[in-house]
Design an enzyme around this catalytic site. Structure first.
Site, PDB file in Angstrom:
ATOM      1  N   HIS A 236     -35.995   7.154 -16.655  1.00 59.08           N
ATOM      2  CA  HIS A 236     -35.543   6.530 -17.887  1.00 59.08           C
ATOM      3  C   HIS A 236     -36.664   6.676 -18.926  1.00 59.08           C
ATOM      4  CE1 HIS A 236     -34.288   3.221 -20.525  1.00 59.08           C
ATOM      5  NE2 HIS A 236     -33.119   3.263 -19.919  1.00 59.08           N
TER       6      HIS A 236
ATOM      7  N   ASP B 210     -40.344   1.236 -11.270  1.00 59.13           N
ATOM      8  CA  ASP B 210     -39.320   0.678 -12.150  1.00 59.13           C
ATOM      9  C   ASP B 210     -38.141   0.275 -11.277  1.00 59.13           C
ATOM     10  OD1 ASP B 210     -37.243   0.193 -13.868  1.00 59.13           O
ATOM     11  OD2 ASP B 210     -37.274   2.152 -14.846  1.00 59.13           O
TER      12      ASP B 210
END
Lengths: 413, 147
Positions: free
Chosen positions: A121, A198
């Site tokens: 991302h 993450d």
């Protein structure tokens, strides 16, 4: 796991979209909220009311208790060893930015390398790029396999003496593959490399044990696990949380300071929480975690995988549906639709599904590098969660069968 | 005049499948706008050649949805060889139509196919991305003339 009972907990599921019953399949973007979370948020505004950590009255003490209990709930949710390892943030993005800035400024040396991958991302690439400019930190990318997956071998091959940090998503947001974080941490730590994970797309769906993973940092957002928006967690091993200086300064994070610039910070985690925190968000997040724990992560994951397998079974004979991530064991289905020999533009497909009351995501899902691997400009993504049903999948597949260029354009008339 | 939805739909599909002026040029005298920041997914470049107050050429290329592609394609045909003032009036009427205000449908010709896009608020950007690029370049050419 009784899905029909779960659905009763989500008042929003009774609304309509474009006049049709809502089929919400954009859970990778955000999740809907159960009544218990809404109530917890409202209770802060209608009853608790005070600020945290600063009043000498009963209301304030009650807020402190709720706020610090939420920290313990979060600690248990990811099995952190100490509650001091849990700092609240505005979400994964803020956590990754803080970690990138702190590690770059306080730990890395000029020309050090941060290793990440092309399916990340934006929030796990851009902070490192930007924070790293001053020290000329290089970003290198682990090679993905033909399915777009990170393998342990590829990580091994990418590591060299210059690599000081590995920053990876636990589960990729576009394809839903789980990275072998535990193995990666073991290898990384043998070489003195810090691992930042993450967890935005993993924490809502699979059991998280940061001690078992042994990562140095782990971030996630509340809103993807049925909690409020604007709040999340930055986990760091206590040894890091103790030595790192925060990015932000202000009230509540300092113990003493004077006008000459002398500053004594509070201990972790409060030194990372300058200013008034989203108190209702923190309390709502804890309510969401309690709610999910009752259902059980194993049940949640099994339900999502069951829905995905059901979807794959239903589209396997439909030549017009191209699925990019059939082998990813998660609730994420990434696909495109062919019509008359041409690929429909993902946004057109999403627009047509919207007219049927079905919410899916179109686009590059912020992982803008991935099209180089999938060889397509964009994709549609349907992502399942606890309240989704086989009937939702039936409606999606029916919609995909009818997705033609004519029908995609017809929504404008 | 009541507009037949079937015909309007066919106009959009025709311009999507066979977009006009969809090729960029490297010739001199062209201004250029890369429109990629407004949305996550449409990524188009529009070029225009404006000389002596006349829009001599408009072309575009890129990756975009049906509505972006078709609306930009139709625009390139509509404004070609028009004066700046005529083009501005067309653009003005187009944005009025998208905003669901009163507009002069004779000026817009095939572009009336997008009269319903305003009902899908999240797609308004698709229907205007190419038009904004041209509006911007016309403004630039006028500023140059004032210098």
């Amino acid at each position: 796991m009784d899905v029909s009972k779960i659905r009763e907990d989500f008042p929003i599921l009774s609304r309509k979209m474009n006049g049709k019953p809502l089929v919400y399949l954009d859970n990778g973007a955000t999740t809907l909220k159960p009544q218990c979370v809404i109530d917890a948020v409202c209770n802060y505004y209608s009853y608790l009311g005070a600020n945290a950590h600063r009043g000498d009255y009963q209301m304030s003490a009650q807020v402190d208790e709720a706020f610090e209990n939420a920290r313990i709930t979060a600690q248990k949710f990811i099995n952190a060893k100490y509650k001091e390892e849990i700092a609240f943030t505005s979400g994964s993005t803020m956590g990754l930015n803080e970690i990138a800035i702190m590690l770059t400024q306080q730990v890395l040396n000029p020309n050090d390398v941060v290793l990440t991958c092309e399916s990340e991302h934006a929030s796990n690439i851009l902070p490192w790029q930007q924070a790293g400019k001053a020290k000329n930190i290089q970003l290198e990318y682990i090679e993905l396999d033909h399915e777009g997956k990170i393998t342990f071998e590829a990580v091994q091959n990418a590591i060299h003496d210059g690599v000081k940090i590995i920053a990876l998503a636990h589960v990729s947001n576009v394809l839903g593959f789980e990275a072998p974080i535990e193995e990666i941490c073991k290898l990384a730590h043998e070489k003195g490399i810090i691992v930042v994970v993450d967890g935005a797309q993993s924490t809502p769906h699979i059991d998280i044990d940061v001690q078992k993973l042994d990562c140095d940092f782990f971030v996630f957002s509340a809103h993807k696990l049925c909690g409020p928006t604007g709040v999340g967690v930055m986990y760091g091993k206590k040894k890091w949380m103790d030595i790192l200086e925060p990015v932000f300064f202000g009230g509540e994070s300092n113990a003493r300071f004077n006008k000459c610039g002398n500053l004594i910070l509070k201990e972790t985690p409060l030194k990372f929480e300058s200013g008034t925190q989203p108190i209702e968000g923190v309390i709502g997040m804890a309510a969401a975690m309690d709610y999910l724990q009752k259902i059980g992560k194993d049940n949640i994951h099994a339900h999502e995988v069951m829905l995905k397998e059901y979807f794959l079974e239903k589209v396997k004979d439909l030549d017009k549906v191209i699925v990019y991530n059939a082998n990813a064991k998660s609730g994420i289905c990434t696909f495109n639709i062919m019509d008359k020999g041409k690929m429909l533009f993902a946004q057109d497909v999403a627009g047509y599904l919207d007219s049927l009351g079905i919410a899916v995501r179109s686009g590059q899902h912020c992982a803008k590098l991935l099209p180089d691997i999938l060889h397509t400009a964009g994709t549609c993504r349907a992502s399942f969660y606890i309240y989704n049903t086989k009937e939702d999948v039936d409606k999606l597949v029916e919609g995909l069968k009818n997705a033609t260029i004519e029908n995609c354009v017809n929504i404008f008339f | 005049m009541a507009l037949d939805p079937t015909i309007l739909r066919d106009i959009i599909m025709d311009h999507y499948e066979y977009p006009r002026n969809k090729e960029l040029t490297e010739k001199d005298g062209y201004m250029s706008r890369h429109m990629a920041s407004d949305s996550c997914i449409d990524d188009i470049t529009v070029q225009s050649k404006i000389e002596n107050g006349i829009i001599e050429d408009v072309r575009f290329d890129g990756v975009a949805c049906t509505i972006s592609t078709a609306s930009t394609s139709i625009m390139t045909e509509l404004v070609k060889d028009k004066s700046i003032d005529e083009a501005k009036e067309i653009i003005d009427n187009y944005f009025k139509m998208i905003d669901q205000q009163e507009y002069d449908e004779d000026l817009l010709e095939e572009a009336v196919a997008f009269s319903g896009v305003g009902k899908q608020a999240n797609r308004i950007n698709c229907a205007t991305i190419g038009w904004k690029a041209l509006r911007d370049m016309i403004n630039e050419s006028e500023e140059k003339d004032h210098e």
